[in-house]
Design a protein around this motif. Structure first.
Motif, mmCIF file in Angstrom:
data_model
loop_
_atom_site.group_PDB
_atom_site.id
_atom_site.type_symbol
_atom_site.label_atom_id
_atom_site.label_comp_id
_atom_site.label_asym_id
_atom_site.label_seq_id
_atom_site.Cartn_x
_atom_site.Cartn_y
_atom_site.Cartn_z
ATOM 1 N N SER A 8 16.635 51.372 68.648
ATOM 2 C CA SER A 8 16.052 50.037 68.742
ATOM 3 C C SER A 8 17.094 49.079 69.294
ATOM 4 O O SER A 8 18.279 49.205 69.011
ATOM 5 N N ILE A 9 16.621 48.156 70.105
ATOM 6 C CA ILE A 9 17.481 47.150 70.712
ATOM 7 C C ILE A 9 17.033 45.780 70.229
ATOM 8 O O ILE A 9 15.837 45.485 70.198
ATOM 9 N N VAL A 10 17.998 44.965 69.857
ATOM 10 C CA VAL A 10 17.735 43.582 69.462
ATOM 11 C C VAL A 10 18.528 42.682 70.404
ATOM 12 O O VAL A 10 19.749 42.807 70.485
ATOM 13 N N ASN B 278 14.594 35.842 64.054
ATOM 14 C CA ASN B 278 13.299 36.506 63.943
ATOM 15 C C ASN B 278 12.928 37.296 65.185
ATOM 16 O O ASN B 278 11.786 37.279 65.615
ATOM 17 N N VAL B 279 13.871 37.990 65.767
ATOM 18 C CA VAL B 279 13.605 38.771 66.968
ATOM 19 C C VAL B 279 13.141 40.163 66.548
ATOM 20 O O VAL B 279 13.746 40.812 65.692
ATOM 21 N N GLU C 4 22.823 40.262 76.639
ATOM 22 C CA GLU C 4 23.604 40.878 75.572
ATOM 23 C C GLU C 4 22.646 41.353 74.492
ATOM 24 O O GLU C 4 21.749 40.623 74.083
ATOM 25 N N VAL C 5 22.855 42.602 74.055
ATOM 26 C CA VAL C 5 21.959 43.221 73.083
ATOM 27 C C VAL C 5 22.780 43.990 72.052
ATOM 28 O O VAL C 5 23.973 44.223 72.228
ATOM 29 N N SER C 6 22.102 44.390 71.022
ATOM 30 C CA SER C 6 22.674 45.265 70.006
ATOM 31 C C SER C 6 21.760 46.471 69.902
ATOM 32 O O SER C 6 20.556 46.321 69.717
#
Length: 147
Positions: free
Chosen positions: A35-37, A44-45, A75-77
């Motif tokens: 999963s990418i956030v 609340n993404v 930029e993501v996590s």
């Protein structure tokens, strides 16, 4: 460059032996869900489900498939739950539309191929990811994991 013809022959023989040994290693394409956030700062993404091919996983970045279009520079996590949980921050390097040719049976359609380069806050994070990649190579035979 070569001091004697014998060294060149020896180097060629060693290269052939390494290639034979590499071809004897078991090779498994292993895909996992992740999963990418987006790191926009919003609390609340909703995480975006992506598919990661562990063979594309390196200490510098990873290639993945997504149903969501990303913009280069985002930029993501990313969080992988399997084979061992890891969370890494990164930056989208590229994103292109991907048309699957062939019969791929899946419940999700991943229409984008995405390149993600990792961003590390410290040397410890970078070393932890290198260790993770070595584990992928040893335990799951992902040949490009140390690339």
């Amino acid at each position: 460059m070569w001091q004697s013809p014998n060294q060149r022959v020896r180097a060629q023989m060693n290269a052939r032996k390494r290639e034979r040994d590499r071809l004897k290693m078991p090779f498994h394409v292993k895909r996992v869900l992740a999963s990418i956030v987006p790191s926009v700062g919003s609390e609340n993404v909703t995480p975006i489900s992506v598919r990661v091919i562990l063979n594309d996983f390196t200490p510098k970045g990873v290639g993945l498939f997504s149903a969501h279009r990303f913009s280069p520079g985002d930029e993501v996590s990313i969080t992988l739950e399997s084979p061992k949980k890891i969370q890494v921050k990164g930056r989208i390097a590229w994103c292109q539309e991907y048309e699957a040719r062939g019969k791929i049976l899946t419940e999700h359609s991943y229409s984008y191929r995405v390149g993600l380069s990792f961003v590390f806050a410290s040397a410890e994070e970078e070393q932890a990811l290198k260790t993770y990649c070595e584990e992928l190579l040893k335990e799951h035979h992902c040949l490009t994991a140390t690339g």
